[in-house]
Design an enzyme around this catalytic site. Sequence first.
Site, PDB file in Angstrom:
ATOM      1  N   ASP A  18     -17.432  10.470 -58.587  1.00  0.00           N
ATOM      2  CA  ASP A  18     -18.503   9.889 -57.926  1.00  0.00           C
ATOM      3  C   ASP A  18     -18.904   8.548 -58.357  1.00  0.00           C
ATOM      4  O   ASP A  18     -17.997   8.002 -59.377  1.00  0.00           O
ATOM      5  CB  ASP A  18     -19.885  10.657 -58.259  1.00  0.00           C
ATOM      6  CG  ASP A  18     -20.907  10.675 -57.069  1.00  0.00           C
ATOM      7  OD1 ASP A  18     -20.579   9.685 -56.227  1.00  0.00           O
ATOM      8  OD2 ASP A  18     -21.364  11.562 -57.118  1.00  0.00           O
ATOM      9  N   TYR A  43     -19.521   3.672 -52.030  1.00  0.00           N
ATOM     10  CA  TYR A  43     -20.413   2.577 -53.084  1.00  0.00           C
ATOM     11  C   TYR A  43     -20.087   1.304 -52.836  1.00  0.00           C
ATOM     12  O   TYR A  43     -20.882   0.474 -52.892  1.00  0.00           O
ATOM     13  CB  TYR A  43     -20.209   3.165 -54.520  1.00  0.00           C
ATOM     14  CG  TYR A  43     -20.957   4.562 -54.855  1.00  0.00           C
ATOM     15  CD1 TYR A  43     -22.299   4.545 -55.169  1.00  0.00           C
ATOM     16  CD2 TYR A  43     -20.035   5.868 -54.574  1.00  0.00           C
ATOM     17  CE1 TYR A  43     -22.850   5.778 -55.310  1.00  0.00           C
ATOM     18  CE2 TYR A  43     -20.749   6.854 -54.794  1.00  0.00           C
ATOM     19  CZ  TYR A  43     -22.100   6.824 -55.325  1.00  0.00           C
ATOM     20  OH  TYR A  43     -22.747   8.164 -55.328  1.00  0.00           O
ATOM     21  N   ASP A  91     -24.642  11.124 -48.174  1.00  0.00           N
ATOM     22  CA  ASP A  91     -24.791  12.431 -48.593  1.00  0.00           C
ATOM     23  C   ASP A  91     -25.431  13.210 -47.016  1.00  0.00           C
ATOM     24  O   ASP A  91     -26.178  12.834 -46.641  1.00  0.00           O
ATOM     25  CB  ASP A  91     -25.601  12.590 -49.479  1.00  0.00           C
ATOM     26  CG  ASP A  91     -25.062  12.492 -50.996  1.00  0.00           C
ATOM     27  OD1 ASP A  91     -24.354  11.564 -50.890  1.00  0.00           O
ATOM     28  OD2 ASP A  91     -25.731  12.809 -51.791  1.00  0.00           O
TER      29      ASP A  91
HETATM   30  C1  GLA Z   1     -23.916  11.689 -54.996  1.00  0.00           C
HETATM   31  C2  GLA Z   1     -22.761  12.450 -54.267  1.00  0.00           C
HETATM   32  C3  GLA Z   1     -23.293  13.890 -53.868  1.00  0.00           C
HETATM   33  C4  GLA Z   1     -23.221  14.804 -55.103  1.00  0.00           C
HETATM   34  C5  GLA Z   1     -24.344  14.254 -55.939  1.00  0.00           C
HETATM   35  C6  GLA Z   1     -24.437  14.760 -57.273  1.00  0.00           C
HETATM   36  O1  GLA Z   1     -25.129  11.874 -54.192  1.00  0.00           O
HETATM   37  O2  GLA Z   1     -22.614  11.664 -53.220  1.00  0.00           O
HETATM   38  O3  GLA Z   1     -22.119  14.414 -53.230  1.00  0.00           O
HETATM   39  O4  GLA Z   1     -22.208  14.658 -55.608  1.00  0.00           O
HETATM   40  O5  GLA Z   1     -24.264  12.666 -56.172  1.00  0.00           O
HETATM   41  O6  GLA Z   1     -25.540  14.229 -58.085  1.00  0.00           O
END
Ligand code: GLA
Length: 417
Positions: free
Chosen positions: A159, A196, A220
């Site tokens: 991430d 990001y 997400d």
């Molecule tokens: C981000 C990612 C998600 C998940 C969360 C976990 O938002 O995009 O898919 O992994 O972090 O905290």
Amino acid sequence: MSVSNIVLIWFVSLLVPASALDNGLALTPTMGWLQWERFMCNIDCDADPRNCIREELFMEMADVMVKEGWKDAGYEFVCIDDCWTSHRRDAQGRLQADPKRFPSGIKKLADYVHAKGLKLGIYADTGTRTCEGYPGSLGYYDIDAKTFADWGVDLLKFDGCFMPDWHQLGEGYTNMSRALNQTGRSIVYSCGWPLYEWQHQQPDYEAIGKTCNHWRNYKDIYDQWSSVKSILDWTADHQKILVPVAGPGGWNDPDMLIIGNFGLSHDQQQTQMALWAIMAAPLLMSNDLRNICPKAKELLQNKQIIAINQDPLGKQGYRTLKGDSFEVWERPLSGNRLAVAVMNRQEIGGPRRFIISVAMLPSWQLCNPKCNVTQILPVYKEMGVQNLFSEVMVQVNPTGTTLLTVSPIKSSPHDTL
Ligand code: GLA
């Protein structure tokens, strides 16, 4: 490994576009299960032992995946997301699993998952902290890659939260890619890099393709239809950039499948499954496989849809038509075949008719002289032999999708046109 397997791998590697990460992995989109959307960061195991993030959750998912046909359908990875670590690294600077929730440790969990013929995925972050505030990997990439390899991890979701300087996202993701390769273990590399980077500038997709096996581009997913729609809209709006970079070894990741949860109607679940197949997306389910309704299970295990998703040509599909509250998406398949999805975006009324013809769909040319049309969703139906002048009528429910495959029939010397 047999000689024929080596020859096959060599041959397949010739098909990999130059831009894809050349670690031999993810030649078709990754399939499996991922904790996040359904179980999030639930760490309250005293109050909610069945749904909290602890080793039993992943062991139970692995058990069900084998018993209930998921593994046979192609779902292979059991993936841990955020919130698995202790808040402190150990004395050697290594990440360690939360001792209360993962008392056996990740290596034992990996052994358990491997004994079932499945693979284990894990989660870490390029920055100083994970999105939920657990220790990040910045300054520890080599140690963390080695730890994951020592444990027998098969996939890393990396991430991009809490990167102190976003200019260093690229450097961070490429350094971790190198660190993973240096372990000598095959570890699928799932990146959040473009997600990001888009917040500041258009990402360099050539570099991303060389570094990652799949990458998240957009926000997400949530358990709601508006979330699925916004992912589809964003992807179609950026398809000129996204489609050319996808191929064996490197895929755009529109986020998890939420089929089998609470927010989507059955038609909307069919739309997600059909469009994720068209988009050549990783199929990472985030649901409770221990308790899933038969219709959702049947949809997720549908062999024809999975075959479209996993098609060896590895070309991502795209939207070709938008109008009158319909969208048509197409994906070129191996054998000169085509997958066609017709989505009804009207959210009022009943089923609406849509006529497919060469005028609507220039790629219908492959029906010259003849083609075979099969409807896969909403129900399987052979639609017979068609030609260039055919008009094929489909009925599409509001927010639902009709999914077809079109296969050319070669003309034989005896045919008269
Ligand atoms: C981000 C990612 C998600 C998940 C969360 C976990 O938002 O995009 O898919 O992994 O972090 O905290």
